[in-house]
Design a protein around this motif. Structure first.
Motif, PDB file in Angstrom:
ATOM      1  N   ALA A  42      41.506 -46.470  43.211  1.00 39.33           N
ATOM      2  CA  ALA A  42      40.058 -46.302  43.403  1.00 39.33           C
ATOM      3  C   ALA A  42      39.276 -47.031  42.324  1.00 39.33           C
ATOM      4  CB  ALA A  42      39.700 -44.812  43.418  1.00 39.33           C
ATOM      5  N   LEU A  43      39.751 -46.998  41.090  1.00 39.63           N
ATOM      6  CA  LEU A  43      39.069 -47.700  39.998  1.00 39.63           C
ATOM      7  C   LEU A  43      39.048 -49.206  40.229  1.00 39.63           C
ATOM      8  CD1 LEU A  43      40.408 -45.873  36.820  1.00 39.63           C
ATOM      9  CD2 LEU A  43      38.102 -45.753  37.778  1.00 39.63           C
ATOM     10  N   ARG A  44      40.086 -49.716  40.879  1.00 42.52           N
ATOM     11  CA  ARG A  44      40.161 -51.154  41.142  1.00 42.52           C
ATOM     12  C   ARG A  44      39.311 -51.571  42.345  1.00 42.52           C
ATOM     13  NH1 ARG A  44      45.618 -49.803  39.951  1.00 42.52           N
ATOM     14  NH2 ARG A  44      46.228 -50.651  37.941  1.00 42.52           N
ATOM     15  N   SER A  45      39.065 -50.647  43.259  1.00 46.84           N
ATOM     16  CA  SER A  45      38.413 -51.028  44.514  1.00 46.84           C
ATOM     17  C   SER A  45      36.958 -50.566  44.653  1.00 46.84           C
ATOM     18  CB  SER A  45      39.222 -50.503  45.701  1.00 46.84           C
ATOM     19  OG  SER A  45      39.254 -49.094  45.687  1.00 46.84           O
ATOM     20  N   LEU A  66      41.445 -42.653  32.234  1.00 48.04           N
ATOM     21  CA  LEU A  66      40.206 -42.885  31.494  1.00 48.04           C
ATOM     22  C   LEU A  66      40.315 -44.115  30.597  1.00 48.04           C
ATOM     23  CD1 LEU A  66      39.219 -39.211  30.650  1.00 48.04           C
ATOM     24  CD2 LEU A  66      38.295 -40.692  32.459  1.00 48.04           C
ATOM     25  N   GLU A  67      41.490 -44.365  30.032  1.00 48.31           N
ATOM     26  CA  GLU A  67      41.684 -45.586  29.240  1.00 48.31           C
ATOM     27  C   GLU A  67      41.537 -46.825  30.115  1.00 48.31           C
ATOM     28  OE1 GLU A  67      45.447 -45.105  27.279  1.00 48.31           O
ATOM     29  OE2 GLU A  67      44.566 -43.890  25.680  1.00 48.31           O
ATOM     30  N   LYS A  68      42.112 -46.791  31.312  1.00 50.65           N
ATOM     31  CA  LYS A  68      41.992 -47.925  32.237  1.00 50.65           C
ATOM     32  C   LYS A  68      40.542 -48.087  32.690  1.00 50.65           C
ATOM     33  CE  LYS A  68      44.087 -51.153  34.536  1.00 50.65           C
ATOM     34  NZ  LYS A  68      44.707 -52.260  33.807  1.00 50.65           N
ATOM     35  N   ALA A  69      39.853 -46.984  32.892  1.00 51.17           N
ATOM     36  CA  ALA A  69      38.449 -47.039  33.303  1.00 51.17           C
ATOM     37  C   ALA A  69      37.586 -47.709  32.240  1.00 51.17           C
ATOM     38  CB  ALA A  69      37.929 -45.633  33.605  1.00 51.17           C
ATOM     39  N   THR A  70      37.967 -47.567  30.970  1.00 50.62           N
ATOM     40  CA  THR A  70      37.232 -48.218  29.886  1.00 50.62           C
ATOM     41  C   THR A  70      37.206 -49.725  30.095  1.00 50.62           C
ATOM     42  OG1 THR A  70      37.836 -46.472  28.346  1.00 50.62           O
ATOM     43  CG2 THR A  70      37.155 -48.548  27.384  1.00 50.62           C
ATOM     44  N   THR A  71      38.307 -50.280  30.577  1.00 51.33           N
ATOM     45  CA  THR A  71      38.402 -51.719  30.832  1.00 51.33           C
ATOM     46  C   THR A  71      37.775 -52.100  32.167  1.00 51.33           C
ATOM     47  OG1 THR A  71      40.463 -51.793  29.590  1.00 51.33           O
ATOM     48  CG2 THR A  71      40.026 -53.643  31.066  1.00 51.33           C
ATOM     49  N   LEU A  72      38.107 -51.355  33.228  1.00 44.95           N
ATOM     50  CA  LEU A  72      37.662 -51.718  34.577  1.00 44.95           C
ATOM     51  C   LEU A  72      36.200 -51.373  34.839  1.00 44.95           C
ATOM     52  CD1 LEU A  72      40.765 -50.603  36.660  1.00 44.95           C
ATOM     53  CD2 LEU A  72      40.094 -52.936  36.062  1.00 44.95           C
ATOM     54  N   GLN A  73      35.724 -50.280  34.241  1.00 45.88           N
ATOM     55  CA  GLN A  73      34.371 -49.810  34.510  1.00 45.88           C
ATOM     56  C   GLN A  73      33.716 -49.335  33.219  1.00 45.88           C
ATOM     57  OE1 GLN A  73      33.775 -47.633  38.115  1.00 45.88           O
ATOM     58  NE2 GLN A  73      35.654 -48.407  39.007  1.00 45.88           N
ATOM     59  N   PRO A  74      33.446 -50.268  32.307  1.00 44.15           N
ATOM     60  CA  PRO A  74      32.956 -49.893  30.978  1.00 44.15           C
ATOM     61  C   PRO A  74      31.605 -49.188  30.972  1.00 44.15           C
ATOM     62  CG  PRO A  74      32.813 -52.270  31.299  1.00 44.15           C
ATOM     63  CD  PRO A  74      33.568 -51.714  32.469  1.00 44.15           C
ATOM     64  N   GLU A  75      30.815 -49.349  32.010  1.00 44.26           N
ATOM     65  CA  GLU A  75      29.497 -48.700  32.068  1.00 44.26           C
ATOM     66  C   GLU A  75      29.574 -47.242  32.539  1.00 44.26           C
ATOM     67  OE1 GLU A  75      26.701 -50.231  30.955  1.00 44.26           O
ATOM     68  OE2 GLU A  75      28.075 -51.832  30.374  1.00 44.26           O
ATOM     69  N   ALA A  76      30.697 -46.847  33.123  1.00 40.68           N
ATOM     70  CA  ALA A  76      30.839 -45.485  33.658  1.00 40.68           C
ATOM     71  C   ALA A  76      30.930 -44.473  32.538  1.00 40.68           C
ATOM     72  CB  ALA A  76      32.075 -45.400  34.545  1.00 40.68           C
ATOM     73  N   ILE A  77      30.366 -43.299  32.783  1.00 41.00           N
ATOM     74  CA  ILE A  77      30.541 -42.149  31.888  1.00 41.00           C
ATOM     75  C   ILE A  77      31.916 -41.589  32.190  1.00 41.00           C
ATOM     76  CG2 ILE A  77      29.728 -39.837  31.325  1.00 41.00           C
ATOM     77  CD1 ILE A  77      26.926 -40.845  32.299  1.00 41.00           C
ATOM     78  N   ARG A  78      32.732 -41.374  31.155  1.00 40.45           N
ATOM     79  CA  ARG A  78      34.123 -40.925  31.338  1.00 40.45           C
ATOM     80  C   ARG A  78      34.342 -39.595  30.638  1.00 40.45           C
ATOM     81  NH1 ARG A  78      33.500 -46.009  30.190  1.00 40.45           N
ATOM     82  NH2 ARG A  78      33.920 -45.739  27.973  1.00 40.45           N
ATOM     83  N   MET A  79      34.930 -38.645  31.375  1.00 44.18           N
ATOM     84  CA  MET A  79      35.239 -37.327  30.807  1.00 44.18           C
ATOM     85  C   MET A  79      36.631 -36.912  31.226  1.00 44.18           C
ATOM     86  SD  MET A  79      31.817 -35.150  31.399  1.00 44.18           S
ATOM     87  CE  MET A  79      30.858 -35.975  32.646  1.00 44.18           C
TER      88      MET A  79
END
Length: 79
Positions: A42-45, A66-79
Motif C-alpha cells: 500500500a505504501l508503494r501504490s 514506519l521506517e519505510k514510510a519515512t522514505t516512501l512518504q516523507p510528508e505523512a504523519i507516522r505513528m
C-alpha cells in the motif's frame, strides 16, 4: 485534517481496525490492513497523510513499516 485526508491503519486485530474505523472513518478516507506485507504494498501504490501501525504484525513489523514510510512518504504523519 479534512475528509479528503487519507489514513493507513495497520493492525492484525480485527476489533481494533473496526473500532478505529468507527472512530475515525468520518474524518478520514481510511484504509485498514491486517499485515505488514499488505502495508508495504500500500505504501508503494498509494499516498497517505497519516500512517498508524501496530508494532507486532505478521510480516514486517510496525517499526519496519514506519521506517519505510519515512522514505516512501516523507510528508505523512507516522505513528
Amino acid at each position: 485534517m479534512n475528509q479528503s485526508a487519507r489514513l493507513l491503519l495497520i493492525d492484525d486485530e480485527p476489533e481494533i481496525l473496526r473500532m478505529m474505523h468507527l472512530s475515525l472513518g468520518q474524518s478520514f478516507q481510511m484504509t485498514g490492513l491486517a499485515d505488514g506485507h499488505a502495508a508495504m504494498q500500500a505504501l508503494r501504490s498509494s499516498q497517505y497523510d497519516v500512517i498508524i501501525a501496530d508494532q507486532n504484525l505478521p510480516g514486517p513489523s510496525g517499526i519496519d513499516i514506519l521506517e519505510k514510510a519515512t522514505t516512501l512518504q516523507p510528508e505523512a504523519i507516522r505513528m
